[in-house]
Design a protein around this motif. Sequence first.
Motif, mmCIF file in Angstrom:
data_model
loop_
_atom_site.group_PDB
_atom_site.id
_atom_site.type_symbol
_atom_site.label_atom_id
_atom_site.label_comp_id
_atom_site.label_asym_id
_atom_site.label_seq_id
_atom_site.Cartn_x
_atom_site.Cartn_y
_atom_site.Cartn_z
ATOM 1 N N UNK A 1 22.664 -2.110 -1.992
ATOM 2 C CA UNK A 1 21.718 -0.983 -1.894
ATOM 3 C C UNK A 1 22.080 0.193 -2.794
ATOM 4 N N UNK A 2 22.826 -0.060 -3.892
ATOM 5 C CA UNK A 2 23.078 1.004 -4.859
ATOM 6 C C UNK A 2 21.775 1.343 -5.573
ATOM 7 N N UNK B 1 19.896 2.803 -9.040
ATOM 8 C CA UNK B 1 20.229 2.554 -10.440
ATOM 9 C C UNK B 1 21.259 3.550 -10.944
ATOM 10 N N UNK B 2 21.133 4.808 -10.500
ATOM 11 C CA UNK B 2 22.062 5.837 -10.946
ATOM 12 C C UNK B 2 23.473 5.576 -10.407
ATOM 13 N N UNK B 3 23.554 5.228 -9.112
ATOM 14 C CA UNK B 3 24.860 4.931 -8.517
ATOM 15 C C UNK B 3 25.501 3.725 -9.190
ATOM 16 N N UNK B 4 24.663 2.742 -9.497
ATOM 17 C CA UNK B 4 25.153 1.531 -10.147
ATOM 18 C C UNK B 4 25.733 1.857 -11.522
ATOM 19 N N UNK C 1 28.781 5.927 -0.663
ATOM 20 C CA UNK C 1 27.786 6.366 -1.637
ATOM 21 C C UNK C 1 26.369 6.168 -1.117
ATOM 22 N N UNK C 2 26.133 5.022 -0.469
ATOM 23 C CA UNK C 2 24.761 4.679 -0.093
ATOM 24 C C UNK C 2 24.402 5.248 1.276
#
Lengths: 244, 278
Positions: free
Chosen positions: A149-150, A152-155, B116-117
Amino acid sequence: MNHWLEFFVHWASSLGLNYGFLLDAYPRSTLAQGALTTLWLCLLTIIGSLLTGLGLAALLTSGKRALAVPARVFIEVTRNTPTLVQLYCAFLVLNMLLNQAVGTANPLTPFAWVVIVISLHKGAFHAEALRAGIEAVPAVTLEAARSLAFSNRQLLWNVQLPLALRFALPSLINNLIDLVKMTAVASAIAVGDITYSAIMIWTQSDNVLELMILLLGFYGLLSFIVNCVGRYLEARLRMPGYGH
Amino acid sequence: MPSIESVVEPLVSLRDVHLAFAGNPVLKGINLDVYPGQAVSIIGPSGSGKSTILRCITGLLQPQRGQIRVADTRVDALTREAQRIELRKRVGFVFQQYNLFPHLSVLQNLMIAPRKVLGRNRIDAEKDARALLAKVRMEHKADAYPGQLSGGQQQRVAIARALTMRPQLILFDEVTSALDPETVGEVLTVIRELTQEGMTCVLVTHEMRFAEEISDVVYFTENGVIVEHGSAEQIFEHPANERTREFLRHALGAPARRGPIVSDPYLLTNLSRYSLSV
């Protein structure tokens, strides 16, 4: 300080090298000023080229043709022509046009032109190194991040860039070492870097060999420092179980 | 369990799902239901679309036709990133190649998504991560990096990582296919415990005995269609379809044995009998 300098001049003279000019305040300050200018050039172009490289790599890997094609054209033109010619072209042509347009309000000094040209030139090389890193991140690793569930920015910030940077680091350091040596082209448009200062001194006195040794030693030391920083970063970012 | 199925809504349901890669059809009308608490296995030959079904359920692939529903989410109709994120918070995925983040330690691998999520704080996330590592018997490797672990250990960490999101459903994509026969057991033990605790699981697997043991429902796929489905007993003991029978005969059973050739002096296994003293 002066004591050490005198000792060095005395010791060098026993080897047949005349470093007496270092005891004169004028050539000494010229050289010191040149060394400082070169350090500033290196610092600014390292930052400028890395930012340029990151931007170009982002365009290249964006997956959008409208962004990737111009970036690709820019990189090919930039890396396939000599830096010195680019610098002449920028300073003698673009700067002149700018002068004609805005007159004395032109904010760009020769120093600024060197920073711009080298940043763009090396940025093109960084972009290719970063692209290699970005493309080396396995698609399945990104799939794993997406399945957690990342966004796109977190990824990008937590998975793709950290891994891409590790893969690209040896190439980036290679480019940066080359960049340090490349700053010597500044002397071609009379920016008072260490190369230009040395030329100014040796045209007035007969000490080319002594200045050459100083110059080579200086650039060698700078490159070596970049190399050491690179090694340190590689060790810091090493992923246990991968590489050596 | 038809009596349960008639009252409880399925957690996952696929209806007539079609998917093609560049014109090459991979799924040709898949219908599949997974009820809460069930363990469902999908078996079948390689290339039959098993992994593709799992990727469709979690929205990593989008079918061209058909409906996919997970709880009240229409997965096939998701268009925005935020919707997919909401779905994936509830659906865990474990991959054949583990796919741990190689630049993060085992503990960090387990903490990154909750922090993070889900926005959980470090202390809670770490407490949870350590508890889950203990559950998969990997607590002693919390500070190791994925590259330093064996395949079986990495896969157990990957299962724990999927569990950190507290999913309603976990999808296992041939999770033991890259492991050697000895380490397969340690991973299957973890999955078996999960199914016993009532976690809803969908497994794509080539471990037929394991599928038979833990599955409530087994689907047999071939060439992008479900050939047959039913209870584990029904599929493994009394398969109705000829293709299912044939596949299971190869997958489960006696590979054709060659009789020993006793008198061949050139056969390595017979060498001692003919070896000369020197």
